[in-house]
Design an enzyme around this catalytic site. Structure first.
Site: not given
Ligand code: GAR
Length: 203
Positions: A67, A109, A111
């Protein structure tokens, strides 16, 4: 003035990346995307970036011995682009101490829940199963605690009796696409200050 440069880290569909691209195109966001990095080879987000002529790369965690060396390579790619802000946009990989310390205060980020409720994975499903009447999205600074950094913006959405995971995810996603560019704009305008865990928005 030097442009405000973003790096966007993705793993999948890339609709949040698209929302950032669209905001820049509409001149709502005075920024440029210097680099898009995916840890997933066939992420549609990479295609979106390529269509736009944005430099985009797949970096395969499996081709690094551990990592730390993966993250060191990521650090170097990002540093080579003089990036001001790193936006995780559906990047489904937890970042380690070295990466986070290197870019301290410059990683955000999005979420799909109202943090601190429902950190982690499958959060729309968990919000439904829990019986929450509201959920939403959160844009936050990234620190070493997963989904635990200081909150920049949140948008609330209602949960209806007939919702399923897909309908709730869609309602939240619509708001994500507004909130993420807005949070980036607040940062570019220098509007945010940190007071303990709180992010104050100023005037
Ligand atoms: C989104 O809903 C984002 O909030 C979530 O993944 C999706 C990505 O969609 N992120 C997480 O859950 C991070 N922990 P996208 O690829 O269409 O932007």
């Amino acid at each position: 003035m030097a442009p405000f440069t973003l790096a966007v880290l993705v793993s999948g569909r890339g609709s949040n990346l698209q929302a950032i691209i669209d905001s820049i195109e509409k001149k709502d966001l005075p920024a440029e995307i210097g680099l898009v990095v995916s840890n997933v080879k066939d992420a549609y987000a990479l295609e979106r970036a390529q269509k736009q002529g944005i430099e985009s790369i797949f970096m395969d965690p499996k081709s690094y011995p551990d990592r730390n060396s993966y993250e060191q390579a990521l650090v170097e790619r990002i540093q080579a682009k003089s990036v001001n802000l790193i936006c995780l946009a559906g990047f489904m990989r937890v970042l380690g101490k070295h990466f986070i310390e290197t870019f301290s205060g410059r990683i955000i980020n999005i979420h799909p829940s109202l943090l601190p409720a429902f950190p982690g994975l499958n959060v729309q499903k968990r919000a439904l199963e829990h019986g929450a009447r509201f959920s939403g999205c959160t844009v936050h600074y990234v620190n070493e605690e997963v989904d635990g950094g200081p909150i920049i913006l949140q948008t609330v959405v209602p949960i209806y009796d007939n919702d399923d995971e897909a309908s709730l995810s869609e309602r939240i996603l619509e708001q994500e696409h507004i909130a993420y560019p807005e949070a980036i704009r607040l940062i570019i305008e220098g509007r945010l200050t940190l007071s303990g865990r709180r992010v104050l928005h100023g005037k």
